[in-house]
Design a protein around this motif. Structure first.
Motif, PDB file in Angstrom:
ATOM      1  N   THR A  33       6.159  12.535   7.853  1.00 29.05           N
ATOM      2  CA  THR A  33       6.796  12.195   6.573  1.00 29.05           C
ATOM      3  C   THR A  33       8.188  12.770   6.411  1.00 29.05           C
ATOM      4  O   THR A  33       8.942  12.320   5.538  1.00 29.05           O
ATOM      5  CB  THR A  33       5.942  12.688   5.394  1.00 29.05           C
ATOM      6  N   GLY A  34       8.531  13.771   7.222  1.00 29.01           N
ATOM      7  CA  GLY A  34       9.820  14.432   7.070  1.00 29.01           C
ATOM      8  C   GLY A  34       9.840  15.488   5.998  1.00 29.01           C
ATOM      9  O   GLY A  34      10.895  16.058   5.714  1.00 29.01           O
ATOM     10  N   LEU A  35       8.689  15.768   5.377  1.00 28.33           N
ATOM     11  CA  LEU A  35       8.619  16.743   4.294  1.00 28.33           C
ATOM     12  C   LEU A  35       7.464  17.707   4.515  1.00 28.33           C
ATOM     13  O   LEU A  35       6.409  17.318   5.030  1.00 28.33           O
ATOM     14  CB  LEU A  35       8.418  16.052   2.947  1.00 28.33           C
ATOM     15  N   ALA A  36       7.658  18.957   4.101  1.00 30.21           N
ATOM     16  CA  ALA A  36       6.552  19.898   4.065  1.00 30.21           C
ATOM     17  C   ALA A  36       5.547  19.439   3.009  1.00 30.21           C
ATOM     18  O   ALA A  36       5.908  18.779   2.028  1.00 30.21           O
ATOM     19  CB  ALA A  36       7.054  21.300   3.729  1.00 30.21           C
ATOM     20  N   ILE A  37       4.281  19.788   3.202  1.00 24.34           N
ATOM     21  CA  ILE A  37       3.245  19.318   2.281  1.00 24.34           C
ATOM     22  C   ILE A  37       3.521  19.762   0.851  1.00 24.34           C
ATOM     23  O   ILE A  37       3.394  18.975  -0.092  1.00 24.34           O
ATOM     24  CB  ILE A  37       1.863  19.823   2.735  1.00 24.34           C
ATOM     25  N   GLY A  38       3.911  21.013   0.664  1.00 28.82           N
ATOM     26  CA  GLY A  38       4.165  21.504  -0.688  1.00 28.82           C
ATOM     27  C   GLY A  38       5.265  20.716  -1.387  1.00 28.82           C
ATOM     28  O   GLY A  38       5.146  20.362  -2.567  1.00 28.82           O
ATOM     29  N   THR A  39       6.350  20.422  -0.669  1.00 28.51           N
ATOM     30  CA  THR A  39       7.445  19.645  -1.240  1.00 28.51           C
ATOM     31  C   THR A  39       6.995  18.228  -1.559  1.00 28.51           C
ATOM     32  O   THR A  39       7.314  17.672  -2.612  1.00 28.51           O
ATOM     33  CB  THR A  39       8.634  19.609  -0.259  1.00 28.51           C
ATOM     34  N   TYR A  40       6.230  17.646  -0.646  1.00 28.14           N
ATOM     35  CA  TYR A  40       5.725  16.279  -0.838  1.00 28.14           C
ATOM     36  C   TYR A  40       4.866  16.200  -2.101  1.00 28.14           C
ATOM     37  O   TYR A  40       5.032  15.274  -2.915  1.00 28.14           O
ATOM     38  CB  TYR A  40       4.913  15.877   0.387  1.00 28.14           C
ATOM     39  N   VAL A  41       3.965  17.154  -2.278  1.00 32.54           N
ATOM     40  CA  VAL A  41       3.071  17.146  -3.445  1.00 32.54           C
ATOM     41  C   VAL A  41       3.879  17.274  -4.731  1.00 32.54           C
ATOM     42  O   VAL A  41       3.622  16.559  -5.718  1.00 32.54           O
ATOM     43  CB  VAL A  41       2.029  18.268  -3.325  1.00 32.54           C
ATOM     44  N   GLN A  42       4.864  18.174  -4.749  1.00 34.77           N
ATOM     45  CA  GLN A  42       5.693  18.327  -5.937  1.00 34.77           C
ATOM     46  C   GLN A  42       6.423  17.036  -6.274  1.00 34.77           C
ATOM     47  O   GLN A  42       6.444  16.596  -7.429  1.00 34.77           O
ATOM     48  CB  GLN A  42       6.700  19.459  -5.740  1.00 34.77           C
ATOM     49  N   GLU A  43       7.056  16.423  -5.261  1.00 35.32           N
ATOM     50  CA  GLU A  43       7.805  15.186  -5.486  1.00 35.32           C
ATOM     51  C   GLU A  43       6.872  14.072  -5.971  1.00 35.32           C
ATOM     52  O   GLU A  43       7.218  13.305  -6.871  1.00 35.32           O
ATOM     53  CB  GLU A  43       8.504  14.751  -4.197  1.00 35.32           C
ATOM     54  N   LEU A  44       5.688  13.981  -5.363  1.00 32.33           N
ATOM     55  CA  LEU A  44       4.725  12.950  -5.752  1.00 32.33           C
ATOM     56  C   LEU A  44       4.289  13.125  -7.196  1.00 32.33           C
ATOM     57  O   LEU A  44       4.250  12.157  -7.981  1.00 32.33           O
ATOM     58  CB  LEU A  44       3.517  12.997  -4.819  1.00 32.33           C
ATOM     59  N   ARG A  45       3.960  14.342  -7.577  1.00 32.59           N
ATOM     60  CA  ARG A  45       3.484  14.580  -8.930  1.00 32.59           C
ATOM     61  C   ARG A  45       4.576  14.363  -9.973  1.00 32.59           C
ATOM     62  O   ARG A  45       4.316  13.812 -11.051  1.00 32.59           O
ATOM     63  CB  ARG A  45       2.908  15.997  -9.022  1.00 32.59           C
ATOM     64  N   VAL A  46       5.797  14.758  -9.665  1.00 33.61           N
ATOM     65  CA  VAL A  46       6.896  14.504 -10.598  1.00 33.61           C
ATOM     66  C   VAL A  46       7.141  13.007 -10.738  1.00 33.61           C
ATOM     67  O   VAL A  46       7.389  12.504 -11.840  1.00 33.61           O
ATOM     68  CB  VAL A  46       8.177  15.240 -10.139  1.00 33.61           C
ATOM     69  N   GLU A  47       7.048  12.269  -9.625  1.00 32.45           N
ATOM     70  CA  GLU A  47       7.231  10.811  -9.697  1.00 32.45           C
ATOM     71  C   GLU A  47       6.158  10.168 -10.568  1.00 32.45           C
ATOM     72  O   GLU A  47       6.444   9.267 -11.370  1.00 32.45           O
ATOM     73  CB  GLU A  47       7.211  10.211  -8.298  1.00 32.45           C
ATOM     74  N   LYS A  48       4.911  10.612 -10.413  1.00 29.50           N
ATOM     75  CA  LYS A  48       3.840  10.077 -11.268  1.00 29.50           C
ATOM     76  C   LYS A  48       4.093  10.431 -12.731  1.00 29.50           C
ATOM     77  O   LYS A  48       3.850   9.614 -13.638  1.00 29.50           O
ATOM     78  CB  LYS A  48       2.489  10.629 -10.822  1.00 29.50           C
ATOM     79  N   ALA A  49       4.611  11.636 -12.975  1.00 30.93           N
ATOM     80  CA  ALA A  49       4.917  12.046 -14.344  1.00 30.93           C
ATOM     81  C   ALA A  49       6.043  11.196 -14.928  1.00 30.93           C
ATOM     82  O   ALA A  49       6.002  10.820 -16.108  1.00 30.93           O
ATOM     83  CB  ALA A  49       5.299  13.529 -14.376  1.00 30.93           C
ATOM     84  N   ARG A  50       7.033  10.878 -14.111  1.00 32.28           N
ATOM     85  CA  ARG A  50       8.113   9.997 -14.590  1.00 32.28           C
ATOM     86  C   ARG A  50       7.532   8.675 -15.112  1.00 32.28           C
ATOM     87  O   ARG A  50       7.920   8.178 -16.171  1.00 32.28           O
ATOM     88  CB  ARG A  50       9.091   9.691 -13.452  1.00 32.28           C
TER      89      ARG A  50
END
Length: 290
Positions: A226-243
């Motif tokens: 994915t090109g991302l660390a798991i922690g960063t991926y989870v944060q980005e995913l959750r913020v996107e869902k929150a948006r």
């Protein structure tokens, strides 16, 4: 063409107010790539956005002209994908630059020595000025007006054209678009599961257990895919869902926090602002579609 003609309108309105103030004017013209003047050297050149998918890699004549103009003292400017032409002209090595956030991966691959800062709407590096998305030509036009005619004229132009000149960043608009075009099918399956279970336990330990992998192996495979660390991926995913929930629902922000997997509303608020550049309430006010 909307960018080229729109910037002409901004400069023309600025010239009206400049004439009433101290008489200063900004001369301007729209040039065609196949009919470029060899002289004079301009004070600035602007490479506009384009919606064709063209990145100008083979426009050698135009690249040479851009380089010559810059060497002769012109400020080299771009909006959105226009930055690709500045890059192909050899002007961006070691320079801070921005372009549309969706072009980040493509741009970074093409110009590895440029310092891409795609969270910014506009970056002024003195003789190189770059602006972000398709409509960021507005920010670029106002920036040039300020450079030559001053802030008082900018204020008048903004009032005249109903433009809000301050407080924007690209990260206010960007979306998280994870990579699914890699060949690691178990990781793809895990990503799909995470998309549908964002409120679940997405810790490394739990995700590793789900795939029957060691945490170390999961870290390595996930980052490679994915090109991302798991922690960063989870944060980005959750913020996107929150948006999405902020845009499309009237759920209280505290409930949105829990719906995307966070238990501490204050921690969620800090994370949301660090990723989006605005608070959750400000984001809802600006981007709600209800």
């Amino acid at each position: 063409m909307s960018a080229a003609l729109g910037m002409v309108d901004v400069l023309e309105v600025a010239n009206r107010y400049g004439a009433d103030c101290d008489g200063r004017q900004i001369n301007h013209s729209i040039l065609q790539a196949d009919d470029l003047p060899t002289a004079p050297f301009f004070d600035a050149i602007v490479l506009p956005p384009n919606l064709t998918g063209n990145r100008g890699a083979s426009d050698d004549k135009l690249h040479s002209w851009i380089k010559e103009q810059h060497a002769g003292g012109a400020i080299a400017c771009s909006a959105c994908a226009g930055a690709f032409w500045l890059g192909h002209a050899g002007l961006l090595d070691g320079r801070p630059v921005t372009t549309h956030w969706a072009l980040e991966e493509e741009f970074s691959a093409a110009f590895q020595h440029a310092n891409l800062l795609s969270e910014h709407i506009l970056i002024d590096d003195n003789d190189i000025v770059t602006a972000g998305g398709v409509m960021a030509w507005v920010d670029l036009g106002l920036h040039l007006v300020n450079r030559w005619l001053g802030p008082a004229i900018v204020s008048q132009v903004c009032r005249h054209m109903l433009i809000d000149p301050h407080g924007r960043e690209q990260r206010n608009y960007r979306s998280f678009r994870p990579k699914f075009d890699h060949a690691d099918q178990p990781i793809i399956d895990l990503q799909r599961w995470m998309e549908s279970n964002v409120q679940a336990d997405l810790s490394v330990a739990e995700l590793a257990r789900k795939l029957s992998l060691s945490e170390r192996t999961l870290h390595r495979r996930f980052a490679r895919a994915t090109g991302l660390a798991i922690g960063t991926y989870v944060q980005e995913l959750r913020v996107e869902k929150a948006r999405g929930l902020l845009e499309r629902t009237t759920m209280p922000i505290s409930e949105i926090c829990w719906a995307v997997g966070y238990e501490d509303p204050s921690a969620f608020s800090r994370l949301f602002k660090s990723v989006s550049g605005v608070t959750a309430s400000d984001y809802r006010r600006r981007f709600t579609v209800l």
